[in-house]
Enzyme design. Structure first.
Site, mmCIF file in Angstrom:
data_model
loop_
_atom_site.group_PDB
_atom_site.id
_atom_site.type_symbol
_atom_site.label_atom_id
_atom_site.label_comp_id
_atom_site.label_asym_id
_atom_site.label_seq_id
_atom_site.Cartn_x
_atom_site.Cartn_y
_atom_site.Cartn_z
ATOM 1 N N CYS A 2 0.839 -1.193 0.000
ATOM 2 C CA CYS A 2 0.000 0.000 0.000
ATOM 3 C C CYS A 2 0.883 1.257 0.000
ATOM 4 C CB CYS A 2 -0.852 0.045 1.258
ATOM 5 S SG CYS A 2 -1.916 -1.387 1.429
ATOM 6 N N ARG A 27 4.957 0.440 -6.324
ATOM 7 C CA ARG A 27 4.904 -0.437 -5.156
ATOM 8 C C ARG A 27 3.914 -1.576 -5.358
ATOM 9 N NH1 ARG A 27 6.652 2.370 -0.400
ATOM 10 N NH2 ARG A 27 5.052 1.442 0.903
ATOM 11 N N TRP A 75 -2.898 -2.527 -1.657
ATOM 12 C CA TRP A 75 -2.448 -3.848 -2.093
ATOM 13 C C TRP A 75 -3.117 -4.809 -1.121
ATOM 14 C CZ3 TRP A 75 0.853 -7.864 -0.300
ATOM 15 C CH2 TRP A 75 1.358 -8.717 -1.290
ATOM 16 N N ASN A 99 -1.305 1.648 5.810
ATOM 17 C CA ASN A 99 -0.364 0.727 5.174
ATOM 18 C C ASN A 99 0.076 -0.266 6.247
ATOM 19 O OD1 ASN A 99 1.709 -0.529 3.837
ATOM 20 N ND2 ASN A 99 3.084 1.235 3.839
ATOM 21 N N GLY A 100 0.123 -1.556 5.912
ATOM 22 C CA GLY A 100 0.578 -2.550 6.888
ATOM 23 C C GLY A 100 -0.561 -3.429 7.357
ATOM 24 N N GLU A 481 18.910 -16.036 -9.776
ATOM 25 C CA GLU A 481 18.412 -14.694 -10.017
ATOM 26 C C GLU A 481 17.821 -14.587 -11.431
ATOM 27 O OE1 GLU A 481 17.475 -12.335 -8.489
ATOM 28 O OE2 GLU A 481 17.540 -10.608 -9.809
ATOM 29 N N LYS A 485 13.984 -13.485 -12.079
ATOM 30 C CA LYS A 485 13.687 -12.302 -12.896
ATOM 31 C C LYS A 485 12.713 -12.671 -14.006
ATOM 32 C CE LYS A 485 14.703 -9.799 -11.295
ATOM 33 N NZ LYS A 485 15.176 -9.243 -10.099
ATOM 34 N N GLU A 488 9.074 -13.654 -12.637
ATOM 35 C CA GLU A 488 8.249 -12.616 -12.004
ATOM 36 C C GLU A 488 7.658 -11.621 -12.995
ATOM 37 O OE1 GLU A 488 10.097 -9.779 -9.269
ATOM 38 O OE2 GLU A 488 12.024 -10.149 -10.205
ATOM 39 N N HIS A 504 19.259 -36.291 -11.018
ATOM 40 C CA HIS A 504 18.690 -36.904 -9.817
ATOM 41 C C HIS A 504 17.184 -36.687 -9.724
ATOM 42 C CE1 HIS A 504 22.686 -37.972 -8.560
ATOM 43 N NE2 HIS A 504 23.063 -36.754 -8.913
ATOM 44 N N LYS A 603 6.723 -3.655 -4.541
ATOM 45 C CA LYS A 603 8.141 -3.312 -4.530
ATOM 46 C C LYS A 603 8.757 -3.513 -3.146
ATOM 47 C CE LYS A 603 11.990 -1.785 -6.213
ATOM 48 N NZ LYS A 603 12.749 -2.783 -6.992
#
Ligand code: F6R
Length: 608
Positions: A2, A27, A75, A99-100, A481, A485, A488, A504, A603
Site C-alpha cells: 500500500c 509499489r 495492495w 499501510n501494513g 536470479e 527475474k 516474475e 537426480h 516493490k
C-alpha cells in the site's frame, strides 16, 4: 505494498494526491482512493483498479475540491480488491488510510461489536481502526490517536483526518515507513520520497511511534507518550529526473542501463589507494579479522546477491558463510555465536522478514551489517554497521541495478576480509580491486553486446509455459536470479537448478522444445556444464547458453549462444547478469505484460 500520501497547502489537493500516488504505483496496488476536506466536510472518492479508474470516476462524479487531504493505493491483504474495501475508510467522525497489517483486528472488531459499534461496511482491518478511533474520539485528536496506538498490534502507518479538524492531517508510523516532506508553505506525507520529490527534496523521517500533525503548511511532531519532538530535516540527494523514465519505455530498462553508473557510485568512495576501504561504514580490518562465521540473510533478489557473496567470501577469505531466506531464518532457531557476523541485504531496507532478523540477532552478541539502498530506512538504522549501495531510486518492481550494486559490495567485502585475514596478499587484493573498478565499463559494453540477441531469443520463449535455468558453482547462484527475474515479469514458470543435480530427478521434466537456459561462465566447470547441456539437448530441450566470448562450446549442443565479454571467472556474475535481465525484460515486453508492475507483486514487502 500500500502507498500513503497526504497534503496540506495552497495547491489543489486532489491533483497533488493523485500525482503523488502515481509516483507510488511501482509499489504495486489494486485499488485507490482519496479523502479531501471540501467546504469543511470530508469528501471521499475511491475505486477498485488503477489511478486512471479513480480519475475517470472523479470526472463523472465530480472531483473533491480542497487544500488538505489523504490518499492511498491499496495492495489487498484483508478482503478482496473491491470498491468497498478500498481506502480511505471512515468511522462517523474519522477517516483514515493505512499501510501494513493490524494483527489483532479481529479482537478489536469484537470489542467494537460488544460496544454496539456494528456499522462495518468492508472486510478490512483498516475499517476497524477507523471505527476504534471514532469510538475513543473525545474532541482531542492526539489523545485519541495515542489511546488507539496502545491497542493496536502489528506494523503499520496511518494517515488520519478528523471531520471536526478541517485542513489538518495526522500521520502515525508504527514500523511501516512514512515520511513528512516540507515545502514552501505546504507539507506532505508519503510512504516514500519519490511520491513528493517533484514538490520538495526536504523531508523528515517519522520514527516508530511518532505522530505528525500537518497544519497551516507546517508540521509538528510528538511521541507516543505525548512529548513534543524536534526532528532533523533531511534532504534527498537525487531529483525528480532520477525517478522518471528518462526516455526509456520502462523503468526496468532504464535501470538496467543505469547499472554502470550505479556500480561506479557505489564502489568509488570505498576504494583508497587501490585497496578496498569500508571504514566509513564502521568496518575495519580488525573487525573483519574477528568474525568466525558469517550468515547472510535476505529475501528474493537480495538473497541471490548473498548467494554470490557466499561463493566469493568462502573462496577468498576462507570463512564459512551460510545464506538464508529471512522468513526461514527467523523460525529455524539458528546457532549464532558472539564472534559471528549477520549480514542483512535489502534494497528497500523495509522488508518485514529481513527487519525481523535484526531483532532476532540482537541479544545474541553477534554483530549485524546492513547492505541497504534506501538511506535512513529501518534496517539501515537498526543494524550495527551499514554499507549503503548508491543505486539511486529503483522504481521497477523487478530489481536489477540494486542487485548489481549488492554484488559489487559483496566483492569489496570479500576482498577486504580476505586481505585482513591474511588469505590473500596485498598485490592480489590490488589486482582484484582494479578488476572491480573496471566493471562499470565492462557492464556497459555487455549491454551493447547482448541486447539484440536477447531481444531475438526472447521471441523463442514467449510461447513456453515452463523452462529451466541451469548452472554450476557461481553460475548456479546466478541462475537463481535469472530464473526469478524471468518468472516474475514474464509469468513463465521457471526453476533454477544446479546442473549436476538434474540427473537426480528433474531431467524427467525435459520434453521436446522445452527451453533450458544454461549459464556457463566458469571455465573451470565448463566441460561439466557442457555435458549437462548435451544431456538436456539429447532429450529434446531447446538450449540457450550464456558464456564468454572465447568459451569453446560444441555448436551441436546449443540452439542459441549469448556471448558476453570475458573477464576473471570470479567476477563473471556481474557480466552474466545483464543478458539474464534483458531476456526477462524482452520476454515480458513481447508478451504484452506490465513490465514495471507485474501482477500480485509489490516493490517493498512490509508485511510478513
Ligand atoms: C525481485 C525483487 C524481490 C526483492 C525482495 C527483497 O525482483 O525485487 O525479490 O529482492 O522482495 O526486497 P528488499 O531488497 O527491498 O529487501
Amino acid at each position: 505494498m500500500c502507498g500513503i500520501v497526504g497534503y496540506v497547502g495552497p495547491r489543489d489537493c486532489t491533483d497533488v494526491l493523485v500525482s503523488a500516488l502515481k509516483k507510488l504505483e511501482y509499489r504495486g496496488y489494486d485499488s485507490a482512493g482519496i479523502a479531501v476536506f471540501e467546504d469543511g466536510k470530508i469528501a471521499v472518492a475511491k475505486t477498485k483498479g488503477r489511478l486512471v479508474d479513480l480519475e475517470a470516476k472523479m470526472q463523472k462524479q465530480g472531483k473533491p475540491q480542497g487544500h488538505a487531504g489523504i490518499g492511498h493505493t491499496r495492495w489487498a491483504t484483508h478482503g478482496e480488491p473491491s470498491d468497498v474495501n478500498s481506502h480511505p475508510h471512515s468511522g462517523r467522525r474519522v477517516t483514515i488510510v493505512h499501510n501494513g497489517i493490524i494483527e489483532n483486528y479481529k479482537q478489536l472488531k469484537q470489542f467494537l461489536i460488544d460496544n454496539e459499534r456494528t456499522e462495518f461496511l468492508s472486510d478490512t482491518d483498516t475499517e476497524v481502526v477507523a471505527q476504534l478511533l471514532d469510538f475513543y474520539y473525545d474532541g482531542n485528536p492526539i489523545r485519541c490517536i495515542r489511546r488507539v496506538l496502545h491497542e493496536l498490534r502489528g506494523s503499520f502507518a496511518l494517515g488520519i483526518v478528523f471531520a471536526d479538524r478541517p485542513e489538518t492531517v495526522y500521520a502515525v508510523r508504527c514500523e511501516s515507513p512514512l515520511i513528512v516532506a516540507q515545502g514552501q508553505g505546504e507539507v506532505f506525507i508519503a510512504s516514500d520520497v519519490p511520491a513528493v520529490i517533484k514538490y520538495t527534496k526536504d523531508y523528515y523521517l517519522l520514527e516508530h511511534g511518532e505522530i505528525a500533525v500537518l497544519k497551516n503548511g507546517g508540521v509538528t511532531f510528538c511521541s507516543l507518550h505525548g512529548r513534543m519532538l524536534e526532528k532533523e530535516l533531511l534532504t534527498a540527494d537525487w531529483d525528480e529526473d532520477s525517478a522518471e523514465k528518462g526516455g526509456y519505455p520502462h523503468y526496468m530498462l532504464k535501470e538496467i542501463h543505469e547499472q554502470p553508473t550505479a556500480v561506479k557510485t557505489t564502489i568509488t568512495p570505498r576504494i583508497e589507494n587501490g585497496l578496498p576501504n569500508l571504514s566509513e561504514c564502521g568496518i575495519t580490518p580488525e573487525t573483519l579479522r574477528a568474525f568466525q562465521n558469517i550468515f547472510i540473510v535476505a529475501c528474493g533478489t537480495a538473497m541471490h546477491a548473498g548467494m554470490v557473496g557466499k561463493y566469493v567470501i568462502e573462496k577468498l577469505a576462507r570463512v564459512s558463510v551460510t545464506v538464508d531466506i529471512a522468513s526461514e531464518f527467523r523460525y529455524r532457531n539458528p546457532l549464532i555465536g558472539t564472534d559471528d557476523l549477520v549480514i542483512i541485504i535489502s534494497q528497500s531496507g523495509e522488508t518485514a522478514d529481513s527487519k525481523a532478523v535484526l531483532n532476532l540477532v540482537k541479544g545474541t552478541g553477534a554483530k549485524t551489517l546492513a547492505i541497504v539502498n534506501v538511506k535512513g530506512s529501518s534496517i539501515a538504522r537498526e543494524a550495527d554497521m551499514v554499507i549503503y549501495t548508491h543505486a539511486g531510486p529503483e522504481i521497477a518492481v523487478a530489481s536489477t541495478k540494486a542487485y548489481m550494486v549488492q554484488l559489487s559490495v559483496m566483492y569489496l567485502l570479500a576482498f577486504e576480509m580476505a586481505f585482513a585475514k591474511g588469505k590473500i596478499d596485498e598485490d592480489t587484493c590490488r589486482r582484484l580491486t582494479a578488476q572491480i573498478v573496471s566493471m562499470p565499463q565492462v557492464i556497459e559494453k555487455t549491454i551493447g553486446a547482448v541486447v539484440d540477441m536477447c531481444q531475438y531469443v526472447s521471441t523463442k520463449l514467449i510461447s513456453t509455459d515452463s523452462l529451466l535455468y541451469i548452472g554450476r558453482g557461481l553460475d548456479y547462484a546466478l541462475s537463481m536470479e535469472g530464473s526469478l527475474k524471468l518468472k516474475e515479469i514474464s509469468y513463465i514458470h521457471s526453476e533454477s537448478y544446479a546442473a549436476g543435480e538434474l540427473k537426480h530427478g528433474t531431467i524427467s521434466l525435459i520434453t521436446e522444445g522445452m527451453p533450458v537456459i544454461a549459464v556457463a561462465t566458469q571455465n573451470s566447470l565448463l566441460e561439466k556444464t557442457v555435458s549437462n547441456i548435451k544431456e538436456v539437448k539429447a532429450r529434446g530441450a531447446m538450449t540457450i547458453v550464456i558464456c564468454d566470448e572465447e568459451a569453446d562450446i560444441d555448436s551441436e549442443a546449443t540452439d542459441y549462444l549469448i556471448r558476453i565479454p570475458k573477464i576473471s571467472e570470479m567476477l563473471m556474475p556481474m557480466v552474466a547478469t545483464v543478458p539474464m535481465q534483458l531476456l526477462a525484460y524482452y520476454t515480458s515486453v513481447n508478451k504484452g505484460n506490465d513490465v514495471d508492475k507485474p501482477r500480485n507483486l509489490a516493490k517493498s514487502v512490509t508485511v510478513e
